[in-house]
Design a protein around this motif. Structure first.
Motif, PDB file in Angstrom:
ATOM      1  N   GLU A 333      -0.410   4.997  -8.141  1.00 58.03           N
ATOM      2  CA  GLU A 333      -0.194   5.485  -6.890  1.00 58.03           C
ATOM      3  C   GLU A 333      -0.729   4.590  -5.458  1.00 58.03           C
ATOM      4  O   GLU A 333      -0.621   4.864  -4.227  1.00 58.03           O
ATOM      5  CB  GLU A 333      -1.119   6.929  -6.571  1.00 58.03           C
ATOM      6  CG  GLU A 333      -0.227   7.957  -7.347  1.00 58.03           C
ATOM      7  CD  GLU A 333      -1.438   9.087  -7.412  1.00 58.03           C
ATOM      8  OE1 GLU A 333      -2.338   9.110  -6.641  1.00 58.03           O
ATOM      9  OE2 GLU A 333      -1.121  10.104  -8.167  1.00 58.03           O
ATOM     10  N   VAL A 334      -1.370   3.449  -5.985  1.00 56.58           N
ATOM     11  CA  VAL A 334      -1.967   2.599  -4.924  1.00 56.58           C
ATOM     12  C   VAL A 334      -0.839   1.835  -4.593  1.00 56.58           C
ATOM     13  O   VAL A 334      -0.181   1.160  -5.208  1.00 56.58           O
ATOM     14  CB  VAL A 334      -3.159   1.631  -5.743  1.00 56.58           C
ATOM     15  CG1 VAL A 334      -3.632   0.778  -4.895  1.00 56.58           C
ATOM     16  CG2 VAL A 334      -4.182   2.676  -6.330  1.00 56.58           C
ATOM     17  N   MET A 335      -0.861   1.597  -3.212  1.00 55.08           N
ATOM     18  CA  MET A 335       0.142   0.734  -2.734  1.00 55.08           C
ATOM     19  C   MET A 335      -0.227  -0.766  -2.456  1.00 55.08           C
ATOM     20  O   MET A 335      -1.377  -1.109  -2.594  1.00 55.08           O
ATOM     21  CB  MET A 335       0.073   0.958  -1.181  1.00 55.08           C
ATOM     22  CG  MET A 335       0.869   2.502  -0.933  1.00 55.08           C
ATOM     23  SD  MET A 335       1.464   2.472   0.874  1.00 55.08           S
ATOM     24  CE  MET A 335       0.459   3.806   1.242  1.00 55.08           C
ATOM     25  N   THR A 336       0.664  -1.623  -2.619  1.00 50.45           N
ATOM     26  CA  THR A 336       0.474  -3.144  -2.482  1.00 50.45           C
ATOM     27  C   THR A 336       0.271  -3.190  -1.004  1.00 50.45           C
ATOM     28  O   THR A 336       0.477  -2.511  -0.175  1.00 50.45           O
ATOM     29  CB  THR A 336       1.427  -3.922  -3.107  1.00 50.45           C
ATOM     30  OG1 THR A 336       2.700  -3.587  -2.244  1.00 50.45           O
ATOM     31  CG2 THR A 336       1.543  -3.666  -4.498  1.00 50.45           C
ATOM     32  N   SER A 337      -0.317  -4.485  -0.602  1.00 49.40           N
ATOM     33  CA  SER A 337      -0.508  -4.695   0.706  1.00 49.40           C
ATOM     34  C   SER A 337       0.836  -4.708   1.408  1.00 49.40           C
ATOM     35  O   SER A 337       0.575  -4.182   2.802  1.00 49.40           O
ATOM     36  CB  SER A 337      -1.151  -6.328   0.852  1.00 49.40           C
ATOM     37  OG  SER A 337      -1.003  -6.743   2.085  1.00 49.40           O
ATOM     38  N   ILE A 338       1.844  -5.259   0.818  1.00 52.30           N
ATOM     39  CA  ILE A 338       2.988  -5.207   1.845  1.00 52.30           C
ATOM     40  C   ILE A 338       3.547  -3.928   2.207  1.00 52.30           C
ATOM     41  O   ILE A 338       4.098  -3.338   2.971  1.00 52.30           O
ATOM     42  CB  ILE A 338       4.126  -6.211   1.235  1.00 52.30           C
ATOM     43  CG1 ILE A 338       5.038  -6.440   2.102  1.00 52.30           C
ATOM     44  CG2 ILE A 338       4.677  -5.838  -0.165  1.00 52.30           C
ATOM     45  CD1 ILE A 338       5.883  -7.769   1.755  1.00 52.30           C
ATOM     46  N   GLU A 339       3.392  -3.052   0.748  1.00 55.51           N
ATOM     47  CA  GLU A 339       3.819  -1.499   1.074  1.00 55.51           C
ATOM     48  C   GLU A 339       3.155  -0.951   2.225  1.00 55.51           C
ATOM     49  O   GLU A 339       3.556  -0.173   3.046  1.00 55.51           O
ATOM     50  CB  GLU A 339       3.660  -0.811  -0.207  1.00 55.51           C
ATOM     51  CG  GLU A 339       4.773  -1.261  -1.142  1.00 55.51           C
ATOM     52  CD  GLU A 339       4.354  -0.655  -2.512  1.00 55.51           C
ATOM     53  OE1 GLU A 339       5.314  -0.672  -3.487  1.00 55.51           O
ATOM     54  OE2 GLU A 339       3.107  -0.525  -2.973  1.00 55.51           O
ATOM     55  N   TRP A 340       1.986  -1.093   2.061  1.00 50.08           N
ATOM     56  CA  TRP A 340       0.973  -0.523   3.042  1.00 50.08           C
ATOM     57  C   TRP A 340       0.980  -0.815   4.388  1.00 50.08           C
ATOM     58  O   TRP A 340       1.177  -0.038   5.265  1.00 50.08           O
ATOM     59  CB  TRP A 340      -0.628  -0.715   2.605  1.00 50.08           C
ATOM     60  CG  TRP A 340      -1.899  -0.511   3.382  1.00 50.08           C
ATOM     61  CD1 TRP A 340      -2.171   0.797   3.556  1.00 50.08           C
ATOM     62  CD2 TRP A 340      -2.360  -1.265   4.245  1.00 50.08           C
ATOM     63  NE1 TRP A 340      -3.036   0.873   4.395  1.00 50.08           N
ATOM     64  CE2 TRP A 340      -3.391  -0.573   5.003  1.00 50.08           C
ATOM     65  CE3 TRP A 340      -2.203  -2.710   4.853  1.00 50.08           C
ATOM     66  CZ2 TRP A 340      -4.100  -0.896   6.245  1.00 50.08           C
ATOM     67  CZ3 TRP A 340      -2.994  -3.069   5.621  1.00 50.08           C
ATOM     68  CH2 TRP A 340      -3.981  -2.351   6.549  1.00 50.08           C
ATOM     69  N   GLY A 341       1.121  -2.205   4.700  1.00 53.10           N
ATOM     70  CA  GLY A 341       1.510  -2.574   5.853  1.00 53.10           C
ATOM     71  C   GLY A 341       2.894  -2.005   6.629  1.00 53.10           C
ATOM     72  O   GLY A 341       2.779  -1.488   7.636  1.00 53.10           O
ATOM     73  N   ASN A 342       3.764  -1.924   5.632  1.00 57.30           N
ATOM     74  CA  ASN A 342       4.979  -1.126   6.176  1.00 57.30           C
ATOM     75  C   ASN A 342       4.679  -0.127   6.711  1.00 57.30           C
ATOM     76  O   ASN A 342       5.389   0.742   7.608  1.00 57.30           O
ATOM     77  CB  ASN A 342       6.190  -1.393   5.177  1.00 57.30           C
ATOM     78  CG  ASN A 342       6.838  -2.450   4.925  1.00 57.30           C
ATOM     79  OD1 ASN A 342       7.158  -3.141   5.790  1.00 57.30           O
ATOM     80  ND2 ASN A 342       7.212  -3.146   3.673  1.00 57.30           N
ATOM     81  N   SER A 343       4.216   0.904   5.716  1.00 55.05           N
ATOM     82  CA  SER A 343       4.123   2.317   6.002  1.00 55.05           C
ATOM     83  C   SER A 343       3.126   2.463   7.366  1.00 55.05           C
ATOM     84  O   SER A 343       3.268   3.335   8.228  1.00 55.05           O
ATOM     85  CB  SER A 343       3.319   3.121   4.911  1.00 55.05           C
ATOM     86  OG  SER A 343       1.978   2.758   4.736  1.00 55.05           O
ATOM     87  N   LYS A 344       1.947   1.407   7.547  1.00 53.04           N
ATOM     88  CA  LYS A 344       1.234   1.636   8.669  1.00 53.04           C
ATOM     89  C   LYS A 344       2.172   1.444   9.966  1.00 53.04           C
ATOM     90  O   LYS A 344       2.094   2.059  10.796  1.00 53.04           O
ATOM     91  CB  LYS A 344       0.127   0.488   8.749  1.00 53.04           C
ATOM     92  CG  LYS A 344      -0.873   1.009   7.576  1.00 53.04           C
ATOM     93  CD  LYS A 344      -1.833   1.891   7.638  1.00 53.04           C
ATOM     94  CE  LYS A 344      -2.407   2.129   8.961  1.00 53.04           C
ATOM     95  NZ  LYS A 344      -3.161   3.339   9.150  1.00 53.04           N
ATOM     96  N   ILE A 345       2.848   0.383   9.783  1.00 58.58           N
ATOM     97  CA  ILE A 345       3.596  -0.241  10.981  1.00 58.58           C
ATOM     98  C   ILE A 345       4.629   0.749  11.392  1.00 58.58           C
ATOM     99  O   ILE A 345       5.091   1.232  12.551  1.00 58.58           O
ATOM    100  CB  ILE A 345       4.211  -1.590  10.903  1.00 58.58           C
ATOM    101  CG1 ILE A 345       3.090  -2.705  10.568  1.00 58.58           C
ATOM    102  CG2 ILE A 345       4.994  -2.097  12.175  1.00 58.58           C
ATOM    103  CD1 ILE A 345       2.232  -2.719  11.703  1.00 58.58           C
TER     104      ILE A 345
END
Ligand SMILES: O=C(O)CCC(=O)C(=O)O
Ligand SMILES: [Fe+2]
Length: 378
Positions: A333-345
């Motif tokens: 369930e842990v996002m990678t940095s790139i997935e996380w950045g996408n979801s935040k933006i």
């Protein structure tokens, strides 16, 4: 230490009668030398507001970064007001690529083709330093002659960010390299340089549409801001806590006065995740410049580092980092940095579209080509 002439960047005085954010001034030289008292002060501010001034003039690396930022902002001053809007808008972030690390963005455009509130462009760090067949970043013609200045600023920014990360990893009792190894200039990440312009405005009317850049926390590890005119505000952390994710009361916003020779540094939300909220990221926004500065364009240069693309966005193990609850954070369930950045933006941009729609009374969505890519719905 003399600071090169920048009177053109300070067109009017910052007013003395506005409430200021109580930011500490830290010394780059002392941090580079792991001065214990300075490292302690850094940890204190990073566990409180997450924002501080960094004196760039007390070390050659900092002086270079300051000079690089001044060159970069002058590049922005040269191009942004005069390049036609259609040409600027043609600098897009291609679909299915990184998270808002390149391209041009603006909000409402006036009939004269000038942005009303703000405009910005981003230049990606990794692609300009690492040319491979799959990675072929080409700057638009209007930026190409400035690429050297942007590159120099990004190298300086990476060094300064890693100085901060190295002190933080030590103070969090993590092994050397825990943070710094995730932020190398040569690894694929969403690092970028951003130049922002906030055009001069009518006098401050105190209305909410003073907002130039809505309240947000940066979806990065470290953000280093160079700015010469006021407008940046930080919310009192206690008010943010009380608001529980809702809007913070107007009276809890404090101004940040730009100081010559200093960067305004803030931790992004990645550091909250890595430290399980021991380190804090501050809520901030940009409004019309205060007092007499309102009649002038405000420019900023922002340099950010983000964790390497494949970094798992979860907390590190350390005696001073409280453990996460096991069930909540299974590896899958842990996002990678790139997935996380996408979801935040994406969340921030949806919020901006919603605000625009509410304000204008009709459906509004800013043109964002990168949304067609691999962005997961959140
Ligand atoms: O221009 C500024 O003062 C702040 C910009 C900012 O917060 C950002 O680009 O994330
Ligand atoms: Fe920001």
């Amino acid at each position: 230490m003399t600071i090169p002439d920048m009177s053109d960047l300070y067109p009017a005085p910052f007013p003395q009668d506005v409430p200021l954010a109580p930011l500490q001034r830290l010394s780059l030289d002392k941090l580079l030398h792991h001065d214990p008292a300075e490292a302690e002060r850094l940890t204190e501010v990073c566990t409180d507001t997450g924002f501080f001034y960094l004196d760039m003039m007390d070390h050659p690396m900092g002086r270079k970064m300051w000079e690089d930022a001044c060159v970069a902002v002058r590049s922005g001053i040269d191009v942004l007001p005069r390049v036609p809007m259609a040409e600027k808008k043609a600098f897009k972030a291609p679909a299915d690529i990184k998270v808002l690390d390149r391209g041009y963005q603006t909000g409402f455009v006036k009939p004269d083709g000038q942005p009303r509130d703000s405009e910005m462009f981003m230049v990606p760090a990794y692609e300009v330093f690492t040319k491979t067949p799959n990675n072929s970043f080409e700057p638009p013609a209007w930026l190409s002659q400035h690429m050297n200045s942007f590159q120099r600023a990004m190298v300086s920014g990476n060094r300064v960010a890693n100085t901060i990360l190295s002190v933080l990893e030590q103070n969090l009792q993590l092994s050397a390299g825990s943070f710094t190894d995730l932020h190398r200039l040569t690894d694929s990440s969403g690092d970028f340089l951003r130049v922002l312009r906030y055009p001069a405005a009518e006098a401050d009317d105190g209305k909410p549409d003073n907002a130039r850049f809505p309240a947000h926390k940066d979806a990065v590890s470290i953000a280093m801001l160079f700015t010469w005119v006021g407008g940046l505000q930080i919310a009192d952390p206690e008010a943010v806590h009380q608001a529980q994710g809702g809007p913070v009361p107007e009276e809890s916003w404090r101004w940040v006065q730009p100081l010559p020779g200093h960067a305004i540094v803030n931790l992004g939300e990645a550091m909250e995740i890595f430290s399980n909220q021991v380190l804090r990221s501050g809520l901030h926004r940009v409004v019309k410049a205060p007092g007499p500065q309102v009649a002038h364009d405000k420019y900023s240069v922002l340099l950010v580092v983000r964790p390497r693309d494949d970094t798992l966005m979860q907390s590190f193990q350390s005696p001073v980092i409280p453990q996460e609850e096991g069930e909540k954070h299974r590896e899958s369930e842990v996002m990678t940095s790139i997935e996380w950045g996408n979801s935040k933006i994406r969340r921030l941009q949806d919020h901006i579209d919603k605000t625009f729609t509410e304000r204008s009374g009709k459906a509004f969505a800013l043109d964002r080509s990168w949304k067609q890519g691999k962005v997961e719905a959140v």
